[in-house]
Write a protein that holds these residues in place. Structure first.
Motif, PDB file in Angstrom:
ATOM      1  N   GLY A 242       0.786  -1.223   0.000  1.00 16.62           N
ATOM      2  CA  GLY A 242       0.000   0.000   0.000  1.00 16.62           C
ATOM      3  C   GLY A 242       0.819   1.275   0.000  1.00 16.62           C
ATOM      4  N   SER A 243       2.152   1.177  -0.189  1.00 13.70           N
ATOM      5  CA  SER A 243       3.015   2.362  -0.222  1.00 13.70           C
ATOM      6  C   SER A 243       3.877   2.324  -1.470  1.00 13.70           C
ATOM      7  CB  SER A 243       3.922   2.425   1.019  1.00 13.70           C
ATOM      8  OG  SER A 243       3.139   2.539   2.198  1.00 13.70           O
ATOM      9  N   CYS A 244       4.128   3.499  -2.063  1.00 12.26           N
ATOM     10  CA  CYS A 244       4.971   3.582  -3.248  1.00 12.26           C
ATOM     11  C   CYS A 244       6.443   3.549  -2.828  1.00 12.26           C
ATOM     12  CB  CYS A 244       4.672   4.866  -4.023  1.00 12.26           C
ATOM     13  SG  CYS A 244       3.019   4.903  -4.773  1.00 12.26           S
ATOM     14  N   GLU A 245       7.172   2.536  -3.287  1.00 14.22           N
ATOM     15  CA  GLU A 245       8.582   2.385  -2.959  1.00 14.22           C
ATOM     16  C   GLU A 245       9.397   2.365  -4.239  1.00 14.22           C
ATOM     17  OE1 GLU A 245       9.238  -0.963  -0.488  1.00 14.22           O
ATOM     18  OE2 GLU A 245       7.919  -0.238   1.138  1.00 14.22           O
ATOM     19  N   CYS A 246      10.672   2.736  -4.104  1.00  9.98           N
ATOM     20  CA  CYS A 246      11.539   2.793  -5.269  1.00  9.98           C
ATOM     21  C   CYS A 246      11.799   1.397  -5.826  1.00  9.98           C
ATOM     22  CB  CYS A 246      12.874   3.456  -4.899  1.00  9.98           C
ATOM     23  SG  CYS A 246      12.676   5.209  -4.476  1.00  9.98           S
ATOM     24  N   GLY A 247      11.903   1.338  -7.152  1.00  7.98           N
ATOM     25  CA  GLY A 247      12.119   0.064  -7.800  1.00  7.98           C
ATOM     26  C   GLY A 247      13.545  -0.427  -7.655  1.00  7.98           C
ATOM     27  N   THR A 248      13.771  -1.650  -8.155  1.00  7.27           N
ATOM     28  CA  THR A 248      15.100  -2.275  -8.069  1.00  7.27           C
ATOM     29  C   THR A 248      16.134  -1.404  -8.773  1.00  7.27           C
ATOM     30  OG1 THR A 248      14.065  -4.457  -8.068  1.00  7.27           O
ATOM     31  CG2 THR A 248      16.405  -4.353  -8.583  1.00  7.27           C
ATOM     32  N   GLY A 249      17.264  -1.195  -8.105  1.00  4.10           N
ATOM     33  CA  GLY A 249      18.350  -0.421  -8.700  1.00  4.10           C
ATOM     34  C   GLY A 249      18.251   1.058  -8.425  1.00  4.10           C
ATOM     35  N   THR A 250      17.220   1.494  -7.716  1.00  4.38           N
ATOM     36  CA  THR A 250      17.080   2.918  -7.385  1.00  4.38           C
ATOM     37  C   THR A 250      16.864   3.077  -5.887  1.00  4.38           C
ATOM     38  OG1 THR A 250      14.681   2.941  -7.723  1.00  4.38           O
ATOM     39  CG2 THR A 250      16.062   3.402  -9.655  1.00  4.38           C
ATOM     40  N   ILE A 251      17.207   4.259  -5.378  1.00  6.54           N
ATOM     41  CA  ILE A 251      16.957   4.590  -3.984  1.00  6.54           C
ATOM     42  C   ILE A 251      16.255   5.945  -3.956  1.00  6.54           C
ATOM     43  CG2 ILE A 251      18.956   3.288  -3.159  1.00  6.54           C
ATOM     44  CD1 ILE A 251      20.419   5.967  -2.794  1.00  6.54           C
ATOM     45  N   ARG A 252      15.611   6.256  -2.841  1.00  6.60           N
ATOM     46  CA  ARG A 252      14.913   7.521  -2.734  1.00  6.60           C
ATOM     47  C   ARG A 252      15.856   8.617  -2.272  1.00  6.60           C
ATOM     48  NH1 ARG A 252       9.842   8.569  -3.046  1.00  6.60           N
ATOM     49  NH2 ARG A 252       9.254   6.376  -2.811  1.00  6.60           N
ATOM     50  N   CYS A 253      15.889   9.647  -3.077  1.00  2.00           N
ATOM     51  CA  CYS A 253      16.650  10.843  -2.732  1.00  2.00           C
ATOM     52  C   CYS A 253      15.675  12.002  -2.757  1.00  2.00           C
ATOM     53  CB  CYS A 253      17.792  11.085  -3.720  1.00  2.00           C
ATOM     54  SG  CYS A 253      19.131   9.863  -3.643  1.00  2.00           S
ATOM     55  N   GLY A 254      15.293  12.460  -1.589  1.00  2.00           N
ATOM     56  CA  GLY A 254      14.242  13.457  -1.499  1.00  2.00           C
ATOM     57  C   GLY A 254      12.910  12.818  -1.868  1.00  2.00           C
ATOM     58  N   SER A 255      12.243  13.348  -2.880  1.00  2.00           N
ATOM     59  CA  SER A 255      10.946  12.796  -3.295  1.00  2.00           C
ATOM     60  C   SER A 255      11.050  11.954  -4.554  1.00  2.00           C
ATOM     61  CB  SER A 255       9.948  13.948  -3.543  1.00  2.00           C
ATOM     62  OG  SER A 255      10.426  14.806  -4.575  1.00  2.00           O
ATOM     63  N   ALA A 256      12.282  11.759  -5.064  1.00  2.00           N
ATOM     64  CA  ALA A 256      12.458  11.027  -6.317  1.00  2.00           C
ATOM     65  C   ALA A 256      13.277   9.761  -6.100  1.00  2.00           C
ATOM     66  CB  ALA A 256      13.131  11.914  -7.356  1.00  2.00           C
ATOM     67  N   CYS A 257      13.036   8.778  -6.974  1.00  4.76           N
ATOM     68  CA  CYS A 257      13.839   7.552  -6.972  1.00  4.76           C
ATOM     69  C   CYS A 257      14.922   7.705  -8.034  1.00  4.76           C
ATOM     70  CB  CYS A 257      12.954   6.344  -7.300  1.00  4.76           C
ATOM     71  SG  CYS A 257      11.700   5.989  -6.033  1.00  4.76           S
ATOM     72  N   VAL A 258      16.150   7.512  -7.661  1.00  5.45           N
ATOM     73  CA  VAL A 258      17.256   7.732  -8.599  1.00  5.45           C
ATOM     74  C   VAL A 258      18.190   6.526  -8.613  1.00  5.45           C
ATOM     75  CG1 VAL A 258      17.179  10.235  -8.339  1.00  5.45           C
ATOM     76  CG2 VAL A 258      18.646   8.885  -6.824  1.00  5.45           C
ATOM     77  N   ASP A 259      18.916   6.394  -9.758  1.00  2.61           N
ATOM     78  CA  ASP A 259      19.955   5.381  -9.892  1.00  2.61           C
ATOM     79  C   ASP A 259      21.275   6.063  -9.604  1.00  2.61           C
ATOM     80  OD1 ASP A 259      21.755   3.441 -10.572  1.00  2.61           O
ATOM     81  OD2 ASP A 259      20.969   3.098 -12.607  1.00  2.61           O
ATOM     82  N   THR A 260      21.834   5.820  -8.444  1.00  7.47           N
ATOM     83  CA  THR A 260      23.060   6.514  -8.032  1.00  7.47           C
ATOM     84  C   THR A 260      24.278   6.053  -8.830  1.00  7.47           C
ATOM     85  OG1 THR A 260      23.365   4.862  -6.264  1.00  7.47           O
ATOM     86  CG2 THR A 260      22.206   6.897  -5.691  1.00  7.47           C
ATOM     87  N   GLN A 261      24.094   5.072  -9.710  1.00  8.91           N
ATOM     88  CA  GLN A 261      25.199   4.637 -10.555  1.00  8.91           C
ATOM     89  C   GLN A 261      25.339   5.541 -11.783  1.00  8.91           C
ATOM     90  OE1 GLN A 261      27.289   1.727  -9.727  1.00  8.91           O
ATOM     91  NE2 GLN A 261      26.265   2.503  -7.876  1.00  8.91           N
ATOM     92  N   THR A 262      24.257   6.238 -12.131  1.00 10.20           N
ATOM     93  CA  THR A 262      24.290   7.057 -13.350  1.00 10.20           C
ATOM     94  C   THR A 262      23.835   8.496 -13.130  1.00 10.20           C
ATOM     95  OG1 THR A 262      22.057   6.330 -13.912  1.00 10.20           O
ATOM     96  CG2 THR A 262      23.893   5.030 -14.805  1.00 10.20           C
TER      97      THR A 262
END
Length: 388
Positions: A242-262
């Motif tokens: 029931g909660s929006c979580e970041c997908g595989t390969g991304t983490i939450r930075c602020g309000s966005a999910c980002v790929d810290t590798q790129t």
């Protein structure tokens, strides 16, 4: 014979109390004729005026009275036509109500009907087989006389339509039970959506699902309805419990999910932005490469032509090969690679002037052009192609 100049008396039994001869509303036949308005005998062609104010005439078998009038005896007049008015307005009933000598004269009917033969009926143009029919609803004459609807169909607005039996109702061209039909739940075209059923005219979802905008959703896992109907997760998010979580390969930075590798704004970790001109590669900031180039190790290369990184970093071409369009191919030097082989397109009959450009029979390839070989040296010729 002296003309009688007094009004005839019908008697109490016919008209009730005697009254003076009076006129009516002016409707009726020509003055002086039977049924015409009169005040005295002299007003009538026959010299006979009834005390109801109407002209009359003598009657017998040879001279019958007008319809609904009776032939009866009057003192001093003998047998004369008599009429008892039943009202001031003529009714459509086959009776001369106003005693003007004409039955149903001026009688009116309800809108759309005409008076005919003492009864209100429809005009002839609206009859089928001589009977009045409503061609908007009559299944035997639907829209037009003789246009009978097929069995199982009814006529509505002049069109044959399918006839549904209770509890079904017509929805378009089919019958539906709106108490249980998922596509017509509670009414035509009320679709419960996928995963739902119609129970007692109400859309119901399976256990664990919730009705959301015409579909049943699991609020625990539905990315478009995460935790509540209409709450959609972002493009890189997944709905988990029931909660929006970041997908595989991304983490939450602020309000966005980002790929810290790129991510140049979060390279290797949230908030770690790369300096201007650098890009994020494998979580580390490195000098950026120009258009058409790729960073391989610490160098920017063109993987379309680099033999050490042909098509991708680290893909090295074998000895005797070159990198063309990102693929390792044979190195032909001054010659041309045609079908996996190096050829001289200036002399090859199969590839004269270019790959696949074969010379025809009887000609040969010279300087990249097919010429005829039939004229020997020294022989007469007209164009260069005639000479070997």
């Amino acid at each position: 014979m002296r003309t009688n100049t007094i009004c005839l008396v019908l008697g109490l039994t016919a008209l009730g109390a005697l009254g003076a001869c009076t006129g009516d509303d002016g409707m009726g036949p020509t003055p002086g004729q039977v049924g015409g308005v009169c005040a005295r005998n002299a007003d009538c062609d026959t010299g006979l005026c009834l005390d109801i104010g109407r002209c009359t005439a003598s009657c017998n078998e040879a001279n019958p009275c007008p319809d609904s009038w009776t032939c009866g005896s009057l003192p001093g007049a003998g047998l004369v036509c008599q009429c008892s008015p039943s009202g001031e307005e003529e009714l459509c009933d086959g009776v001369d109500n106003d005693c003007n000598g004409r039955v149903d004269d001026g009688a009116t009917c309800m809108a759309g009907l005409i008076c005919e033969s003492g009864a209100c009926t429809c005009p002839a143009s609206e009859r089928c087989d001589g009977e009045c029919v409503d061609r908007q609803t009559n299944a035997l004459h639907c829209g037009a006389c003789g246009n009978a609807c097929p069995a199982g169909q009814a006529c509505e607005a002049g069109v044959c339509v399918i006839n549904c039996t209770d509890p079904q109702v017509r929805c378009g061209d089919s019958c539906a039970d709106t108490t249980s039909d998922r596509m017509h739940c509670g009414g035509c075209n009320t679709d419960c959506g996928m995963g739902a059923t119609c129970v007692n005219s109400t859309c119901e979802c399976a256990l664990g699902a919730t009705p959301c905008g015409g579909t049943c959703a699991d609020l625990n896992t539905d990315d478009m309805n995460c935790g509540a109907c209409g709450r959609a997760c972002g493009a890189t998010e997944n709905c988990v419990a029931g909660s929006c979580e970041c997908g595989t390969g991304t983490i939450r930075c602020g309000s966005a999910c980002v790929d810290t590798q790129t991510s140049t704004a979060h390279c290797g970790g949230c908030g770690n932005a790369c300096p201007g001109g650098q890009s994020c590669v494998a979580g580390a900031c490195r000098m950026g490469c120009g258009a058409g180039q790729m960073l391989c190790g610490s160098s920017c290369v063109n993987t379309q032509t680099d033999t050490a990184n042909c098509g991708s970093c680290g893909n090295t071409c074998a000895s005797g090969q070159v990198c063309m369009a990102g693929s390792c191919v044979m190195d032909c030097g001054a010659m041309t690679l045609c079908g996996g082989a190096c050829v001289d397109t200036q002399t090859s009959n199969a590839h004269c002037g270019g790959c696949g450009m074969a010379c025809s029979a009887g000609s040969t390839c010279m300087a990249g052009t097919c010429v005829s070989a039939s004229v020997p040296i020294g022989a007469a010729c007209t164009v260069d192609a005639d000479c070997v």
